[in-house]
Design an enzyme around this catalytic site. Structure first.
Site, PDB file in Angstrom:
ATOM      1  N   ASP A 167      11.349  -9.836 -10.814  1.00  0.00           N
ATOM      2  CA  ASP A 167      10.933 -10.912  -9.919  1.00  0.00           C
ATOM      3  C   ASP A 167      10.550 -12.193 -10.675  1.00  0.00           C
ATOM      4  O   ASP A 167      10.224 -13.203 -10.051  1.00  0.00           O
ATOM      5  CB  ASP A 167       9.763 -10.451  -9.027  1.00  0.00           C
ATOM      6  CG  ASP A 167      10.200  -9.397  -8.024  1.00  0.00           C
ATOM      7  OD1 ASP A 167      11.420  -9.234  -7.819  1.00  0.00           O
ATOM      8  OD2 ASP A 167       9.326  -8.710  -7.449  1.00  0.00           O
ATOM      9  N   LYS A 183       1.623 -10.235  -2.600  1.00  0.00           N
ATOM     10  CA  LYS A 183       2.455  -9.841  -1.455  1.00  0.00           C
ATOM     11  C   LYS A 183       2.874  -8.374  -1.546  1.00  0.00           C
ATOM     12  O   LYS A 183       2.768  -7.620  -0.582  1.00  0.00           O
ATOM     13  CB  LYS A 183       3.707 -10.730  -1.413  1.00  0.00           C
ATOM     14  CG  LYS A 183       4.842 -10.214  -0.549  1.00  0.00           C
ATOM     15  CD  LYS A 183       6.045 -11.135  -0.563  1.00  0.00           C
ATOM     16  CE  LYS A 183       7.064 -10.877  -1.641  1.00  0.00           C
ATOM     17  NZ  LYS A 183       8.009  -9.772  -1.430  1.00  0.00           N
ATOM     18  N   ASN A 184       3.370  -7.978  -2.720  1.00  0.00           N
ATOM     19  CA  ASN A 184       3.946  -6.643  -2.833  1.00  0.00           C
ATOM     20  C   ASN A 184       2.909  -5.529  -2.932  1.00  0.00           C
ATOM     21  O   ASN A 184       3.260  -4.352  -2.881  1.00  0.00           O
ATOM     22  CB  ASN A 184       4.941  -6.593  -4.007  1.00  0.00           C
ATOM     23  CG  ASN A 184       6.191  -7.400  -3.699  1.00  0.00           C
ATOM     24  OD1 ASN A 184       6.404  -7.805  -2.558  1.00  0.00           O
ATOM     25  ND2 ASN A 184       7.004  -7.636  -4.708  1.00  0.00           N
ATOM     26  N   CYS A 213      21.128  -6.451   0.040  1.00  0.00           N
ATOM     27  CA  CYS A 213      20.745  -7.834   0.228  1.00  0.00           C
ATOM     28  C   CYS A 213      21.320  -8.641  -0.905  1.00  0.00           C
ATOM     29  O   CYS A 213      22.017  -8.109  -1.767  1.00  0.00           O
ATOM     30  CB  CYS A 213      19.239  -7.994   0.345  1.00  0.00           C
ATOM     31  SG  CYS A 213      18.391  -7.678  -1.171  1.00  0.00           S
ATOM     32  N   ARG A 262      20.602  -1.983  -2.411  1.00  0.00           N
ATOM     33  CA  ARG A 262      19.206  -1.547  -2.326  1.00  0.00           C
ATOM     34  C   ARG A 262      19.175  -0.143  -1.723  1.00  0.00           C
ATOM     35  O   ARG A 262      18.786   0.051  -0.571  1.00  0.00           O
ATOM     36  CB  ARG A 262      18.380  -2.518  -1.460  1.00  0.00           C
ATOM     37  CG  ARG A 262      18.460  -3.987  -1.830  1.00  0.00           C
ATOM     38  CD  ARG A 262      17.694  -4.360  -3.073  1.00  0.00           C
ATOM     39  NE  ARG A 262      16.271  -4.149  -3.014  1.00  0.00           N
ATOM     40  CZ  ARG A 262      15.373  -5.030  -2.586  1.00  0.00           C
ATOM     41  NH1 ARG A 262      15.761  -6.206  -2.160  1.00  0.00           N
ATOM     42  NH2 ARG A 262      14.078  -4.747  -2.595  1.00  0.00           N
ATOM     43  N   ARG A 276       8.808 -16.788   2.627  1.00  0.00           N
ATOM     44  CA  ARG A 276       8.555 -15.343   2.740  1.00  0.00           C
ATOM     45  C   ARG A 276       7.495 -14.887   1.736  1.00  0.00           C
ATOM     46  O   ARG A 276       6.792 -13.913   1.985  1.00  0.00           O
ATOM     47  CB  ARG A 276       9.848 -14.562   2.481  1.00  0.00           C
ATOM     48  CG  ARG A 276      10.863 -14.693   3.581  1.00  0.00           C
ATOM     49  CD  ARG A 276      11.992 -13.747   3.366  1.00  0.00           C
ATOM     50  NE  ARG A 276      11.476 -12.425   3.002  1.00  0.00           N
ATOM     51  CZ  ARG A 276      12.164 -11.473   2.394  1.00  0.00           C
ATOM     52  NH1 ARG A 276      13.412 -11.671   2.092  1.00  0.00           N
ATOM     53  NH2 ARG A 276      11.610 -10.320   2.117  1.00  0.00           N
TER      54      ARG A 276
HETATM   55  C1  EPZ Z   1      10.148  -3.718  -5.075  1.00  0.00           C
HETATM   56  O1  EPZ Z   1      11.333  -3.463  -4.332  1.00  0.00           O
HETATM   57  C2  EPZ Z   1       9.734  -5.151  -4.783  1.00  0.00           C
HETATM   58  N1  EPZ Z   1       9.485  -5.297  -3.355  1.00  0.00           N
HETATM   59  C3  EPZ Z   1      10.803  -6.127  -5.264  1.00  0.00           C
HETATM   60  O2  EPZ Z   1      10.327  -7.441  -5.080  1.00  0.00           O
HETATM   61  C4  EPZ Z   1      11.039  -5.899  -6.758  1.00  0.00           C
HETATM   62  O3  EPZ Z   1      12.078  -6.735  -7.196  1.00  0.00           O
HETATM   63  C5  EPZ Z   1      11.381  -4.428  -7.019  1.00  0.00           C
HETATM   64  O4  EPZ Z   1      10.348  -3.570  -6.475  1.00  0.00           O
HETATM   65  C6  EPZ Z   1      11.509  -4.106  -8.489  1.00  0.00           C
HETATM   66  O5  EPZ Z   1      10.325  -4.390  -9.158  1.00  0.00           O
HETATM   67  C7  EPZ Z   1       8.317  -4.942  -2.848  1.00  0.00           C
HETATM   68  O6  EPZ Z   1       7.446  -4.420  -3.515  1.00  0.00           O
HETATM   69  C8  EPZ Z   1       8.094  -5.244  -1.416  1.00  0.00           C
HETATM   70  P1  EPZ Z   1      12.812  -0.454  -6.382  1.00  0.00           P
HETATM   71  P2  EPZ Z   1      11.871  -1.948  -4.193  1.00  0.00           P
HETATM   72  O7  EPZ Z   1      12.952   0.681  -5.430  1.00  0.00           O
HETATM   73  O8  EPZ Z   1      10.750  -1.007  -4.212  1.00  0.00           O
HETATM   74  C9  EPZ Z   1      17.001   1.502  -7.535  1.00  0.00           C
HETATM   75  C10 EPZ Z   1      10.358  -9.673  -4.300  1.00  0.00           C
HETATM   76  O9  EPZ Z   1      11.041 -10.682  -4.611  1.00  0.00           O
HETATM   77  N2  EPZ Z   1      16.734   2.439  -6.432  1.00  0.00           N
HETATM   78  O10 EPZ Z   1      11.711  -0.355  -7.376  1.00  0.00           O
HETATM   79  O11 EPZ Z   1      12.788  -1.938  -3.044  1.00  0.00           O
HETATM   80  C11 EPZ Z   1      17.278   0.083  -7.059  1.00  0.00           C
HETATM   81  O12 EPZ Z   1      18.612  -0.103  -6.724  1.00  0.00           O
HETATM   82  C12 EPZ Z   1      11.016  -8.322  -4.163  1.00  0.00           C
HETATM   83  O13 EPZ Z   1       9.149  -9.738  -4.061  1.00  0.00           O
HETATM   84  C13 EPZ Z   1      17.559   3.516  -6.226  1.00  0.00           C
HETATM   85  O14 EPZ Z   1      18.547   3.715  -6.950  1.00  0.00           O
HETATM   86  O15 EPZ Z   1      12.685  -1.808  -5.552  1.00  0.00           O
HETATM   87  C14 EPZ Z   1      16.851  -0.723  -8.260  1.00  0.00           C
HETATM   88  O16 EPZ Z   1      17.891  -0.725  -9.206  1.00  0.00           O
HETATM   89  C15 EPZ Z   1      12.496  -8.370  -4.296  1.00  0.00           C
HETATM   90  N3  EPZ Z   1      17.292   4.380  -5.213  1.00  0.00           N
HETATM   91  C16 EPZ Z   1      15.687   0.069  -8.841  1.00  0.00           C
HETATM   92  O17 EPZ Z   1      15.815   1.387  -8.304  1.00  0.00           O
HETATM   93  C17 EPZ Z   1      16.206   4.218  -4.392  1.00  0.00           C
HETATM   94  O18 EPZ Z   1      16.005   5.041  -3.490  1.00  0.00           O
HETATM   95  C18 EPZ Z   1      14.307  -0.463  -8.519  1.00  0.00           C
HETATM   96  O19 EPZ Z   1      14.182  -0.673  -7.116  1.00  0.00           O
HETATM   97  C19 EPZ Z   1      15.366   3.117  -4.609  1.00  0.00           C
HETATM   98  C20 EPZ Z   1      15.652   2.245  -5.637  1.00  0.00           C
END
Ligand code: EPZ
Length: 421
Positions: free
Chosen positions: A308, A22-23, A120, A125, A400
């Site tokens: 995840d 998916k991702n 969320c 996020r 989802r």
């Molecule tokens: C991706 O979300 C995945 N989603 C998530 O999977 C997954 O949990 C996550 O990566 C972490 O591996 C998709 O790929 C669609 P991040 P993403 O930006 O990219 C912080 C699932 O269940 N951060 O890597 O949105 C954030 O708060 C989903 O399939 C900032 O501080 O996650 C977190 O602590 C849920 N500033 C960390 O980075 C930013 O601008 C990692 O988040 C962006 C993120």
């Protein structure tokens, strides 16, 4: 609303085929905005998030349809839809990952208006790193009336140093940089297999990205990208979820279409718990045993333990002997499932970004509520091993990201069914 009803205690046996990730699929679909000519993407799972992404792309003028062989065909016809640049709230609120149209829209249409994704249930996020990366490439970005409004007369290669690893932030910068003038370097780029898959897809379409899977990625901008045939990688989280299903039921199952090289941290931890794992080519055999040991789990960016997989490990550790500690380093508040597992008798104490689990001999079936996709997976796994009946509500979260989860577990021998409420 449908629910899932599980009678725990059946041992799983047989084999199951793992779907495409998916991702990986979500940002790759968005990246089709950048390409001339049609693309065919194979391995896309039939899940709600993919339908939402298809809707978002259609809204932007894309022609998205499923071919007879299951491949997704996507084409954006040049010049026809340049005035479409909005991903509206109604769609973005359904799926936070729709933020990944930001980079492609800016690059191709010079303008993007994307509803600001809220927090969320798994926690805050933020998207500050996405914005910082795109601004470094020359975009002007402001947030007004709940929307991110981004424009760019021209995107120019730049040196971007992320201060934290972000999966979709890296995807947005990559998709904005591939057609930018000059060279972009991304320090502290996300290395997740899904980001690698997006980069490989873009390279097949004509991009010049190096350092894929490394901390530093380099992108040499090119003039044009072309539609391609591509098969996305198998879903490592779906694979990990089924591995724990085999383990928690003390079963013996084989995953087909699974990549052991993407599952290193998951396999190592399961072996430490006492699960027998035998990878061979694209298959992974999982054999459970009677006694599992407590372990400590810390979620980290790839190649560390995926956040995840945290809820699924928590379900297994509920019945492992001894005290386990889970430290959640990616989304420190991602523990809502702990309260539901406690309703099933689990001994779990959440202390800030950690959960302390004391293993008990068995869980008890009861009614539980799903708060997010992976929490739902954890509750289904707990139901498979609980004594009695577990009724799992709000399973739209599971829809989802998992294709026909109840049906596939049932084909492995679980007593599980989906019921319309
Ligand atoms: C991706 O979300 C995945 N989603 C998530 O999977 C997954 O949990 C996550 O990566 C972490 O591996 C998709 O790929 C669609 P991040 P993403 O930006 O990219 C912080 C699932 O269940 N951060 O890597 O949105 C954030 O708060 C989903 O399939 C900032 O501080 O996650 C977190 O602590 C849920 N500033 C960390 O980075 C930013 O601008 C990692 O988040 C962006 C993120």
């Amino acid at each position: 609303m449908d629910k899932i009803v599980v009678e725990g205690g059946n041992r799983l046996e047989g084999s199951v085929r793992i779907n495409g990730a998916k991702n990986a699929a979500l940002p790759i679909m968005a990246a089709c905005l950048l390409l001339h000519g049609p693309s065919r993407i194979k391995g896309i799972p039939d899940i709600i998030d993919i339908r939402t992404q298809s809707e978002i792309l259609r809204n932007l003028g894309g022609d998205v349809k499923k071919a007879e062989d299951g491949a997704l065909e996507i084409i954006f016809r040049d010049g026809e839809n340049d005035d479409k640049f909005t991903a509206p709230y109604e769609l973005v609120r359904k799926m936070r990952a729709s933020i990944c149209v930001l980079g492609p829209l800016l690059s191709k249409r010079r303008r993007a208006k994307v509803s600001y994704p809220g927090g969320c249930v798994i926690g805050q996020r933020p998207i500050d790193l996405h914005i910082k990366g795109l601004a470094a490439l020359g975009a002007q970005i402001e947030t007004t009336e709940g929307y991110i409004n981004a424009t760019a007369d021209k995107l120019k290669g730049a040196h971007i140093s992320f201060t934290g690893k972000t999966v979709l932030g890296t995807c947005n910068v990559l998709t904005a940089a591939v057609l930018a003038e000059g060279t972009t370097t991304i320090e502290y780029a996300a290395c997740e297999p899904e980001v690698q898959d997006l980069a490989n897809f873009l390279n097949k379409a004509g991009a010049r990205i190096t350092g894929i899977g490394e901390n530093k990625m380099t992108v040499e901008g090119v003039q044009k990208l072309y539609g391609v045939d591509y098969e996305i990688i198998p879903d490592r989280i779906e694979a990990g979820t089924f591995m724990i299903a085999g383990a928690i039921t003390r079963g013996d199952i084989t995953l087909e279409n699974a990549r052991q090289e993407h599952l290193g941290a998951v396999i190592d931890k399961l072996r430490e718990i006492g699960v027998e794992i035998t990878p061979s080519g694209n298959t992974i055999r999982v054999k459970g045993c009677d006694l599992y040991h407590a372990v400590d789990v810390m979620t980290l960016p790839y190649p560390g333990m995926p956040t995840d997989m945290q809820a699924q490990f928590m379900a297994l550790l509920c019945i492992a002997e001894g005290k386990s500690i889970i430290s959640e380093k990616i989304f420190p508040d991602r523990f809502i499932h702990a309260a539901e597992l406690r309703r099933m008798g689990a001994d779990i104490r959440v202390d800030g970004p950690s959960a302390i689990i004391r293993g008990i001999p068995f869980l008890s079936g009861t009614e539980v509520m799903v708060s997010d996709l992976r929490a739902g997976a954890g509750l289904v796994l707990a139901g498979l091993v609980a004594k009695g009946t577990t009724q799992i509500h709000r399973i739209y979260h599971l829809d989802r990201g998992y294709e026909r989860i109840a049906e596939r577990l049932s084909s492995l021998g679980a007593d599980i069914k989906r019921i319309g409420e």
